[in-house]
Scaffold this active site. Structure first.
Site, PDB file in Angstrom:
ATOM      1  N   HIS A   1      35.471  47.736  45.122  1.00  0.00           N
ATOM      2  CA  HIS A   1      35.586  46.960  43.874  1.00  0.00           C
ATOM      3  C   HIS A   1      34.196  46.942  43.229  1.00  0.00           C
ATOM      4  CE1 HIS A   1      35.976  43.213  41.484  1.00  0.00           C
ATOM      5  NE2 HIS A   1      37.279  43.345  41.608  1.00  0.00           N
TER       6      HIS A   1
ATOM      7  N   ASP B   1      33.392  43.150  52.488  1.00  0.00           N
ATOM      8  CA  ASP B   1      34.056  42.462  51.383  1.00  0.00           C
ATOM      9  C   ASP B   1      35.474  42.140  51.854  1.00  0.00           C
ATOM     10  OD1 ASP B   1      35.603  41.828  49.199  1.00  0.00           O
ATOM     11  OD2 ASP B   1      34.889  43.473  47.930  1.00  0.00           O
TER      12      ASP B   1
ATOM     13  N   GLN C   1      40.308  40.915  49.895  1.00  0.00           N
ATOM     14  CA  GLN C   1      41.734  41.259  49.991  1.00  0.00           C
ATOM     15  C   GLN C   1      42.255  41.200  51.426  1.00  0.00           C
ATOM     16  OE1 GLN C   1      43.528  41.301  47.478  1.00  0.00           O
ATOM     17  NE2 GLN C   1      41.991  41.554  45.892  1.00  0.00           N
TER      18      GLN C   1
ATOM     19  N   LYS D   1      42.151  33.818  45.887  1.00  0.00           N
ATOM     20  CA  LYS D   1      43.073  34.902  46.264  1.00  0.00           C
ATOM     21  C   LYS D   1      43.850  34.556  47.522  1.00  0.00           C
ATOM     22  CE  LYS D   1      40.060  38.550  44.451  1.00  0.00           C
ATOM     23  NZ  LYS D   1      40.774  39.026  43.251  1.00  0.00           N
TER      24      LYS D   1
ATOM     25  N   CYS E   1      39.129  47.115  38.398  1.00  0.00           N
ATOM     26  CA  CYS E   1      37.710  46.963  38.760  1.00  0.00           C
ATOM     27  C   CYS E   1      37.320  47.945  39.858  1.00  0.00           C
ATOM     28  CB  CYS E   1      37.376  45.536  39.193  1.00  0.00           C
ATOM     29  SG  CYS E   1      37.632  44.337  37.915  1.00  0.00           S
TER      30      CYS E   1
END
Ligand code: PLP
Length: 404
Positions: free
Chosen positions: A121, A198, A201, A224, A362
């Site tokens: 991302h 990261d 997700q 999220k 993104c």
């Protein structure tokens, strides 16, 4: 717990859009919020609001206790060793900027190299590029195979004696691929290289244990994963955080200030300048409890069923191309249909009540790598149903028929 019991905790799912029942399939961008999280926000405003860590009075102590209880909740959620390792930020983006600026800025030297992947991302690309204006280091990129999995042989081949850092997403927000973080970390650590993950997700879909992964840093966003907007978490190994300079200056992060010299607060406060979003932080605990009560077992098995079912039905549509077909995949389906522009598909689906995302998500370097401008993306959460998958497929068939 049944999916209907889960759904009933999300009032927004009962509304309609354009005269049709809402089918919300943009969970990768942000998930919806259960009642208990919103009630916790209300409760903070109506009953406990006072600035944290400042007052000697009871109300301020209550607000501080609620914020710090949430930090302990997050520590347990990630299985971190200590709350000193849990820093509250505005989201994944700020967490990654903090690592790039503070850890990257203090450890990288001219001529060094870092490794990113082609599926990152922008939040895990641009902060490193900003740092390149201060330090002349090189960014190397791991590529993917046709299923959208990282090429680990190529990853291994990128290391040199100048490699200092790897920064990688746990789960791709476009392809859904779940990356083998432990293996990626082991390869890097065997060469003395630190790893930033990261997790934006990942945490909505799977249990994360930062000690089992042995990640050096791990970032995620609350919004999220059923929590409030505007807050996120950066986990970092204590010894690394200890040696890093502050990211921002201001109140809360100091020990003693004079015009000649300022000393800094202990961890984690050294990295939390200014008044934090203590309302959102307190309410995040309720999102973690929602996940615990629902259980990752149920989340994973239900989302897997939605993924398998919807993918199979989509592949019945002639000209359907799905990007990301890894066996280990989160419930994110990026696709294009021959002869249909992704924006048109998204806009027409909206007319039929189905919310999906279109565009580059993104992840422009990934789009360039795939040789496309963008995709349509349908992404699921635990409250989505097979009936909604059917409604999405029916709407998609209508849209494709209209556009062709
Ligand atoms: N990383 C990934 C993989 C994402 O999907 C996103 C958001 O879509 C981000 C980072 C940025 O998250 P936020 O905007 O909450 O900071």
């Amino acid at each position: 717990m049944s999916i209907n019991e889960i759904r009933s905790q999300f009032p927004i799912l009962d509304r309609s859009v354009n005269g049709r029942p809402l089918v919300y399939l943009d969970n990768t961008a942000t998930s919806q919020t259960p009642r208990r999280v919103v009630e916790a926000i209300d409760d903070m405003y109506f009953a406990h609001k006072a600035n944290v860590h400042r007052g000697v009075f009871a109300l301020s102590q209550e607000a501080t206790d609620l914020q710090e209880a949430s930090r302990e909740h997050v520590r347990k959620f990630l299985n971190a060793r200590s709350t000193a390792e849990i820093i509250f930020t505005r989201g994944t983006t700020e967490a990654l900027n903090l690592v790039a600026s503070s850890f990257g800025g203090s450890t990288l030297r001219d001529g060094d190299e870092i490794i990113l992947t082609v599926m990152e991302h922008h939040a895990n690309i641009v902060p490193w590029q900003l740092l390149q204006s201060r330090i002349n280091f090189k960014i190397k990129v791991v590529t993917i195979n046709e299923r959208g999995e990282l090429d680990l042989d190529q990853y291994r081949s990128l290391f040199t004696d100048r490699t200092r850092l790897v920064s990688v997403t746990h789960v791709s927000n476009v392809l859904g691929t779940v990356n083998p973080i432990r293996e990626i970390v082991d390869i890097a650590h065997s060469r003395g290289v630190r790893v930033v993950v990261d997790g934006a997700q990942a945490v909505p879909h799977l249990a994360v244990d930062v000690q089992a992964l042995d990640a050096d840093f791990y970032a995620f966003s609350s919004h999220k994963m059923y929590g409030p907007t505007g807050i996120g978490v950066l986990y970092g190994k204590e010894q690394l955080l200890e040696n890093m300079p502050p990211y921002q200056g201001g109140g809360e992060m100091i020990g003693k200030v004079t015009f000649e010299k300022t000393t800094f607060a202990e961890l984690p406060f050294k990295f939390e300048a200014g008044t934090p979003d203590f309302v959102g932080i307190a309410a995040l605990a309720q999102a973690l409890d929602f996940i615990a009560d629902t259980s990752y077992e149920l989340i994973a098995s239900h989302e897997h069923e939605l993924l398998q079912y919807t993918t199979a039905r989509m592949l019945e549509i002639p000209g359907m191309r799905i990007y990301g077909t890894a066996p280990d995949k989160a419930a994110v389906i990026s696709f294009l249909v021959d002869g249909c522009h992704h924006y048109d598909v998204g806009m027409l689906l909206d007319q039929l009540g189905v919310a999906v995302r279109t565009g580059h998500h993104c992840a422009e370097p990934l789009m360039n790598y795939l040789g496309i401008e963008g995709t349509v993306r349908a992404s699921f959460a635990v409250y989505n149903t097979l009936a909604e998958a059917d409604a999405f497929i029916a709407a998609l068939n209508r849209v494709v028929a209209m556009l062709r």
